[in-house]
Design a protein around this motif. Structure first.
Motif, short mmCIF file in Angstrom:
data_model
loop_
_atom_site.label_atom_id
_atom_site.label_comp_id
_atom_site.label_asym_id
_atom_site.label_seq_id
_atom_site.Cartn_x
_atom_site.Cartn_y
_atom_site.Cartn_z
N ILE A 61 45.39 40.02 28.45
CA ILE A 61 44.07 39.51 28.83
C ILE A 61 44.05 37.98 28.83
O ILE A 61 43.53 37.35 29.74
CB ILE A 61 42.99 40.05 27.85
N ASN A 63 45.48 33.98 28.59
CA ASN A 63 46.51 33.16 29.22
C ASN A 63 47.30 32.43 28.12
O ASN A 63 46.93 31.33 27.69
CB ASN A 63 45.85 32.15 30.18
N LYS A 120 37.55 31.18 33.36
CA LYS A 120 38.38 32.19 34.04
C LYS A 120 38.19 33.57 33.41
O LYS A 120 38.10 34.57 34.13
CB LYS A 120 39.85 31.78 33.96
N LEU A 121 38.15 33.61 32.09
CA LEU A 121 37.99 34.91 31.41
C LEU A 121 36.65 35.55 31.77
O LEU A 121 36.57 36.74 32.06
CB LEU A 121 38.09 34.72 29.89
N HIS A 123 34.88 34.95 34.39
CA HIS A 123 34.93 35.29 35.82
C HIS A 123 35.65 36.62 36.04
O HIS A 123 35.32 37.38 36.95
CB HIS A 123 35.64 34.17 36.57
N GLU A 124 36.64 36.89 35.18
CA GLU A 124 37.40 38.14 35.29
C GLU A 124 36.70 39.31 34.59
O GLU A 124 37.23 40.42 34.56
CB GLU A 124 38.80 37.95 34.69
#
Lengths: 199, 99
Positions: A61, A63, A120-121, A123-124
């Protein structure tokens, strides 16, 4: 204390019964309370993780390479912080200003990268509501990020003081006191990175 | 210990500490990604070991704990012991069989 004696021994040089100057001792006591605060958060994470039969592998999950780079940046900021103190103690005020500015920059970059990671997290679809892991991840790293933010604000103030000529070879205790806080935040991140991102 | 007294001791080689921290971070990430996650105990022991070494380097040399009076070490250690008890009690709640 007699006024003449007080002038001969500036407030920053007064020591407690432990042999440590007052503001540094105060910072250490504060940091001890912070140890308990983060132990509560990290301890909760560990207990919840062991108690949950299904827990996602963090690297699927999160990065990890980006955060490893961010960890490196925070380590860089710690070394520039300690170099700023060493420069102040030597009376090299030019280098002191340079290293304080670099520390401020590294701290700001760390927060920015964490902001990008959060964006980013989210958004995902990985958010505090999606799972127990999401909840404790954002709580723990969020509180740490807030601490870094407070450190950056304080660092900006200290750097401003340095450029205004208010920090000298004789009067630079603030750098050491703020440095303790900064290194502590780095230390906590070292533990968080291992426990949340790698294990 | 005042700031001037801190300066009085031989300054540690900060760059050497920095390279140790950076190197250990690389080793840590490599260890985590290369070791199969089926070896859970080995993974946890190794990674926690790396983290403890890195945290100790920061506390001892960057925070100058190595050069401070022992009384400060006692204060900090007592906090860490209390923290360990806090986590230990929580872990015991999870791991020990319930009556």
């Amino acid at each position: 204390m007699d006024h003449a004696v007080a002038l001969a021994h500036p407030v920053e040089e007064e020591v407690t019964c432990t042999g440590i100057v007052h503001d540094k001792m105060g910072m250490w006591v504060f940091l001890c309370s912070e140890v308990m605060f983060f132990t509560g958060l990290i301890g909760s994470y560990i207990v919840l993780r062991f108690a949950s039969p299904l827990w996602p592998r963090p690297s699927t999950i999160l990065n990890v390479p980006l955060t490893a780079a961010n960890t490196f940046i925070l380590i860089c900021s710690s070394v520039t912080m300690v170099q700023a103190l060493a420069s102040a103690q030597r009376g090299d005020l030019g280098k002191m200003k340079l290293f304080l500015s670099l520390t401020l920059l590294f701290g700001a970059v760390f927060i920015s990268i964490q902001g990008v990671e959060y964006y980013k997290l989210l958004h995902e679809g990985f958010n505090p509501h999606v799972s127990l892991f999401g909840s404790v991840f954002f709580t723990t790293t969020g509180f740490h990020g807030f601490h870094v933010f407070c450190g950056v604000v304080s660092m900006a103030y200290m750097t401003g003081k340095a450029f205004l000529g208010k920090l000298t070879k004789e009067h630079h205790q603030g750098i050491e006191t703020l440095g303790l806080y900064w290194h502590f935040v780095d230390l906590v991140w070292i533990v968080l990175f291992t426990i949340i991102y790698l294990i | 210990m005042s700031s001037s007294e801190t300066a009085a001791h031989d300054s540690p080689n900060y760059m050497a500490i920095f390279w140790w921290l950076a190197g250990l971070t690389v080793v840590e990430v490599a260890y985590s990604s290369l070791l199969p996650h089926t070896h859970k105990a080995l993974l946890i022991i190794g990674l926690v070991g790396f983290a403890v070494v890195k945290a100790s380097l920061v506390a001892l040399y960057f925070m100058h704990l190595k050069y401070e009076p022992k009384s400060l070490g006692v204060i900090v250690s007592s906090t860490l012991i209390l923290g360990c008890i806090l986590v230990g009690v929580g872990m015991a709640e999870v791991l020990l069989p319930r009556p």
